[in-house]
Write a protein that holds these residues in place. Structure first.
Motif, PDB file in Angstrom:
ATOM      1  N   GLN A  40       0.837  -1.209   0.000  1.00 48.38           N
ATOM      2  CA  GLN A  40       0.000   0.000   0.000  1.00 48.38           C
ATOM      3  C   GLN A  40       0.871   1.256   0.000  1.00 48.38           C
ATOM      4  N   ASP A  41       1.943   1.240   0.791  1.00 46.62           N
ATOM      5  CA  ASP A  41       2.873   2.376   0.786  1.00 46.62           C
ATOM      6  C   ASP A  41       3.500   2.554  -0.589  1.00 46.62           C
ATOM      7  N   SER A  42       3.893   1.444  -1.208  1.00 48.21           N
ATOM      8  CA  SER A  42       4.484   1.504  -2.553  1.00 48.21           C
ATOM      9  C   SER A  42       3.485   2.062  -3.559  1.00 48.21           C
ATOM     10  N   LEU A  43       2.243   1.610  -3.456  1.00 48.72           N
ATOM     11  CA  LEU A  43       1.210   2.116  -4.356  1.00 48.72           C
ATOM     12  C   LEU A  43       1.031   3.623  -4.194  1.00 48.72           C
ATOM     13  N   ASN A  44       1.017   4.089  -2.957  1.00 48.75           N
ATOM     14  CA  ASN A  44       0.864   5.523  -2.717  1.00 48.75           C
ATOM     15  C   ASN A  44       2.023   6.307  -3.311  1.00 48.75           C
ATOM     16  N   ASN A  45       3.249   5.801  -3.134  1.00 48.77           N
ATOM     17  CA  ASN A  45       4.422   6.479  -3.693  1.00 48.77           C
ATOM     18  C   ASN A  45       4.386   6.493  -5.224  1.00 48.77           C
ATOM     19  N   ILE A  46       3.985   5.387  -5.797  1.00 50.15           N
ATOM     20  CA  ILE A  46       3.926   5.304  -7.261  1.00 50.15           C
ATOM     21  C   ILE A  46       2.822   6.218  -7.804  1.00 50.15           C
ATOM     22  N   LYS A  47       1.707   6.300  -7.086  1.00 50.00           N
ATOM     23  CA  LYS A  47       0.635   7.198  -7.522  1.00 50.00           C
ATOM     24  C   LYS A  47       1.096   8.657  -7.465  1.00 50.00           C
ATOM     25  N   MET A  48       1.875   8.989  -6.437  1.00 50.69           N
ATOM     26  CA  MET A  48       2.410  10.350  -6.353  1.00 50.69           C
ATOM     27  C   MET A  48       3.361  10.629  -7.512  1.00 50.69           C
ATOM     28  N   ALA A  49       4.218   9.668  -7.841  1.00 58.45           N
ATOM     29  CA  ALA A  49       5.147   9.838  -8.961  1.00 58.45           C
ATOM     30  C   ALA A  49       4.376   9.999 -10.264  1.00 58.45           C
ATOM     31  N   ARG A  50       3.360   9.159 -10.446  1.00 57.13           N
ATOM     32  CA  ARG A  50       2.541   9.257 -11.661  1.00 57.13           C
ATOM     33  C   ARG A  50       1.896  10.633 -11.758  1.00 57.13           C
ATOM     34  N   SER A  51       1.406  11.124 -10.647  1.00 58.54           N
ATOM     35  CA  SER A  51       0.768  12.439 -10.612  1.00 58.54           C
ATOM     36  C   SER A  51       1.765  13.543 -10.987  1.00 58.54           C
ATOM     37  N   LYS A  52       2.980  13.460 -10.456  1.00 60.28           N
ATOM     38  CA  LYS A  52       4.002  14.469 -10.777  1.00 60.28           C
ATOM     39  C   LYS A  52       4.387  14.415 -12.249  1.00 60.28           C
ATOM     40  N   TYR A  53       4.571  13.210 -12.767  1.00 54.26           N
ATOM     41  CA  TYR A  53       4.921  13.084 -14.187  1.00 54.26           C
ATOM     42  C   TYR A  53       3.776  13.577 -15.076  1.00 54.26           C
ATOM     43  N   VAL A 120       5.295   4.103 -15.133  1.00 53.12           N
ATOM     44  CA  VAL A 120       4.808   4.122 -13.757  1.00 53.12           C
ATOM     45  C   VAL A 120       3.437   3.447 -13.678  1.00 53.12           C
ATOM     46  N   GLN A 121       2.599   3.655 -14.673  1.00 54.63           N
ATOM     47  CA  GLN A 121       1.279   3.012 -14.702  1.00 54.63           C
ATOM     48  C   GLN A 121       1.422   1.491 -14.773  1.00 54.63           C
ATOM     49  N   GLU A 122       2.366   1.010 -15.579  1.00 57.42           N
ATOM     50  CA  GLU A 122       2.601  -0.446 -15.662  1.00 57.42           C
ATOM     51  C   GLU A 122       3.026  -0.997 -14.304  1.00 57.42           C
ATOM     52  N   GLN A 123       3.935  -0.290 -13.621  1.00 58.19           N
ATOM     53  CA  GLN A 123       4.403  -0.742 -12.316  1.00 58.19           C
ATOM     54  C   GLN A 123       3.255  -0.735 -11.302  1.00 58.19           C
ATOM     55  N   LEU A 124       2.430   0.283 -11.393  1.00 56.19           N
ATOM     56  CA  LEU A 124       1.276   0.395 -10.513  1.00 56.19           C
ATOM     57  C   LEU A 124       0.344  -0.800 -10.692  1.00 56.19           C
ATOM     58  N   GLU A 125       0.076  -1.167 -11.929  1.00 57.25           N
ATOM     59  CA  GLU A 125      -0.805  -2.300 -12.211  1.00 57.25           C
ATOM     60  C   GLU A 125      -0.201  -3.613 -11.715  1.00 57.25           C
ATOM     61  N   LYS A 126       1.114  -3.774 -11.863  1.00 56.65           N
ATOM     62  CA  LYS A 126       1.770  -4.993 -11.367  1.00 56.65           C
ATOM     63  C   LYS A 126       1.622  -5.103  -9.854  1.00 56.65           C
ATOM     64  N   ILE A 127       1.888  -4.009  -9.156  1.00 54.70           N
ATOM     65  CA  ILE A 127       1.811  -4.036  -7.696  1.00 54.70           C
ATOM     66  C   ILE A 127       0.376  -4.252  -7.240  1.00 54.70           C
TER      67      ILE A 127
END
Length: 163
Positions: A40-53, A120-127
């Motif tokens: 869940q922490d990883s998902l939150n971090n990845i969502k933040m990165a996706r948002s910034k990009y 980042v979206q691909e990584q998000l879906e994997k996680i």
């Protein structure tokens, strides 16, 4: 039969949950709870990165090539800005990671952020997929624990009635 894996993989060992005692099941459930928390922490971090990009990509989409010498406000922090002037609207400086910056033309920068958002979206879906599987396993463990507790409760009740 309850197994630890919802999908069979060659590198994973299947465990029949019914053969484990309550203490082992509790340990396994607690381990999965910790792993899910990390996911869940990883998902939150990845969502933040996706948002910034995505925000960077959208900002580049708004930038016009004829904006040379246009006055803008340059953010120093989230709430502090200084006046600035666009000198070359055809080239931007982008951060490519760990404090490294590269000057790119507008189209290359847009392509860079497009690739980043997709990656980042691909990584998000994997996680998310892994998290869903771990949640299913945790739910299965809970079911087995509930069954074992119910059986234990019935046994204790029979013993009391027999006394």
């Amino acid at each position: 039969m309850a197994h630890i894996s919802t999908t069979e993989k060659p590198q994973m060992q299947q465990i029949d949950l019914n053969t484990l005692n309550l203490q082992q099941l509790t340990q396994l459930k607690n381990q999965l709870d910790q792993e899910l928390s990390v996911f869940q922490d990883s998902l939150n971090n990845i969502k933040m990165a996706r948002s910034k990009y995505s925000a960077s990509k959208e900002a580049l989409e708004q930038l016009k090539e004829d904006w040379n010498d246009k006055q803008i406000l340059v953010p120093l922090t989230g709430s502090m800005y200084v006046p600035g002037t666009i000198k070359d609207a055809n080239n931007v400086i982008i951060e490519i990671g760990t404090g490294y910056y590269v000057e790119n033309d507008l189209d290359s920068a847009k392509a860079f952020f497009k690739r980043r958002v997709e990656y980042v979206q691909e990584q998000l879906e994997k996680i998310e997929t892994i998290g869903i599987e771990k949640s299913k396993i945790r739910d299965t463990i809970r079911e087995v624990m509930e069954k074992k507790l119910a059986m234990f409760s019935k046994e204790m009740q029979k013993k009391r009635e027999g006394e």
